[in-house]
Design an enzyme around this catalytic site. Structure first.
Site, mmCIF file in Angstrom:
data_model
loop_
_atom_site.group_PDB
_atom_site.id
_atom_site.type_symbol
_atom_site.label_atom_id
_atom_site.label_comp_id
_atom_site.label_asym_id
_atom_site.label_seq_id
_atom_site.Cartn_x
_atom_site.Cartn_y
_atom_site.Cartn_z
ATOM 1 N N LYS A 34 -2.493 11.452 -2.720
ATOM 2 C CA LYS A 34 -1.076 11.656 -3.062
ATOM 3 C C LYS A 34 -0.598 10.512 -3.970
ATOM 4 C CE LYS A 34 0.269 9.712 1.411
ATOM 5 N NZ LYS A 34 1.528 9.073 1.688
ATOM 6 N N TYR A 260 13.184 -16.560 -19.081
ATOM 7 C CA TYR A 260 14.535 -16.235 -18.608
ATOM 8 C C TYR A 260 14.895 -17.076 -17.384
ATOM 9 C CZ TYR A 260 14.614 -11.959 -21.444
ATOM 10 O OH TYR A 260 14.617 -11.064 -22.476
HETATM 11 C C1 PLP Z 1 -0.130 11.744 7.021
HETATM 12 C C2 PLP Z 1 -0.892 10.657 6.337
HETATM 13 N N1 PLP Z 1 -2.190 10.499 6.613
HETATM 14 C C3 PLP Z 1 -2.922 9.544 6.024
HETATM 15 C C4 PLP Z 1 -2.358 8.667 5.121
HETATM 16 C C5 PLP Z 1 -3.217 7.602 4.496
HETATM 17 O O1 PLP Z 1 -2.795 6.328 4.881
HETATM 18 P P1 PLP Z 1 -3.585 5.032 4.402
HETATM 19 O O2 PLP Z 1 -3.383 4.956 2.926
HETATM 20 O O3 PLP Z 1 -2.887 3.920 5.106
HETATM 21 O O4 PLP Z 1 -4.977 5.226 4.777
HETATM 22 C C6 PLP Z 1 -1.004 8.779 4.814
HETATM 23 C C7 PLP Z 1 -0.384 7.841 3.895
HETATM 24 O O5 PLP Z 1 0.734 7.479 3.924
HETATM 25 C C8 PLP Z 1 -0.255 9.813 5.438
HETATM 26 O O6 PLP Z 1 1.045 9.973 5.175
#
Ligand code: PLP
Length: 368
Positions: A34, A260
């Site tokens: 994602k 800055y």
């Molecule tokens: C439902 C879910 N599973 C797994 C993950 C993966 O988490 P991580 O990147 O900490 O392994 C996420 C990430 O936010 C998540 O929302």
């Protein structure tokens, strides 16, 4: 040409996936891609993750992108869909959705996909203590029963709130609630209910609770998911190098301030390099005085650790060259994060976590 570059290392992604599989040999892997694969770029990572059993995305648009790129294995939508229309789109694109609240349950019950559709498998979200998404103890049983009755295959899932800290008391509570519920559903509804509990930190910290699916994200990209072990301790390799170039060099005289706000004043004459990167590229604007970059001498290949001086601007930073040889050249490569410094270290200098730095890279850096 001004350059800030993002280079993805496919071999590192594959290596990190192998580490997940070694730690969770009996579980299927839903590789989390994602947020544009945590900023790495979905197109760049998918080929390197082809040994995963599926990928996890947060939005239907992300799922569609993966399908268009040719990903033909499972796709899990970890927040599920947002309308009945999107539910149909998820079915059409062979996605397997989380169901975390009643409207999603209703859409699934009203429109049951064909028996051979991947959308017949749903991830039923149980709130075990994170208190974001999910059904509670009573409603999850009812939802599971109704979904089972119309032919869905169920994966009971939940998400840890504190898995990075093995000793946090909520971990034991979440594990217990999840295990009890999974057993209950298997005994009272169908033995075929699968379970999915662990993100990256869970994969590392709770090997006895991997269940049927693990859902690693950050460890695939080479960051440590836990508070007490580094990426190197865990044999994880950074999948991204973020770099720029020296665009000018100067000597700043003792008593003169840089950038800055004139935040940093030279105590003695100092050689400086202007580096072609800033917060407009995604380097954090606020970093502590401990923040540094590595300048690479193209001739010898040696890296020199050089601190950032003054405020990070939109398009450039100023770096102290005291630790680098006097003949370091214009256009030398400057590593913002990668093997050294690690993105987690930069994040600690910016008061945040590697996840955020990776995800908030802008569209400006050139992606190789
Ligand atoms: C439902 C879910 N599973 C797994 C993950 C993966 O988490 P991580 O990147 O900490 O392994 C996420 C990430 O936010 C998540 O929302």
């Amino acid at each position: 040409m001004r350059t800030a570059n993002i280079t993805i290392v496919p071999a590192a992604l594959t290596h990190n996936l192998t580490q997940v599989k070694k730690r969770a040999p009996n579980a299927k892997v839903l590789a989390m891609v994602k947020a544009n694969a945590y900023g790495h770029g979905v197109a760049a990572v998918l080929p390197a993750l082809k040994q995963a059993d599926g990928i996890g995305v947060a939005t239907f648009t992300e799922a569609l992108e993966a399908r268009q790129l040719g990903w033909d294995k499972a796709i899990g939508l970890v927040e599920g869909v947002f309308s009945a229309y999107e539910w149909q789109q998820a079915i059409d694109n062979a996605c397997s959705c989380v169901i975390h609240h009643t409207p999603q349950l209703d859409w699934a019950l009203e429109n049951v996909p064909a028996a051979d559709s991947p959308a017949r498998q749903v991830w039923l979200k149980y709130n075990t203590g994170m208190n974001r998404l999910g059904f509670d103890e009573k409603t999850v049983i009812e939802a599971a029963q109704r979904l089972h009755d119309v032919g869905y295959q169920l994966i009971l899932t939940t998400h840890f709130a504190n898995a990075d800290d093995r000793d946090h008391p909520l971990n034991a509570t979440q594990i217990q609630r999840f295990s009890d519920m999974l057993k209950y559903l298997q005994q009272h509804i169908t033995p075929s209910v699968e379970g999915s509990l662990c993100n990256s930190a869970g994969v590392v910290n709770f090997p006895e609770h991997h269940h049927d699916w693990v859902r690693p994200g950050i460890m695939l990209y080479g960051s440590s998911p836990v508070i007490d072990q580094s990426a190197i301790d865990l044999n994880l390799k950074p999948a991204m190098e973020f770099s720029a170039r020296i665009m000018a060099m100067h000597v700043v005289n003792a008593g003169e301030a840089i950038g800055y706000g004139s935040r940093w004043t030279a105590a003695q004459d100092v050689r400086t390099a202007l580096v072609s990167v800033g917060y407009g590229d995604g380097y954090p604007r606020v970093v502590s005085d401990d923040a540094y970059v590595c300048i690479v001498d193209a001739d010898s290949g040696t890296s020199y650790r050089c601190p950032i001086r003054g405020r990070v601007a939109m398009d450039m930073i100023v770096v102290d060259l005291s630790a680098a040889p006097v003949d370091i050249k214009l256009d030398s490569k400057v590593v913002l994060w990668g093997a050294m410094p690690h993105v987690d270290e930069v994040a600690s200098h910016a008061g945040t976590i590697g996840y955020e730095l990776l995800c908030r890279l802008s569209a400006r850096p050139k992606r190789a």
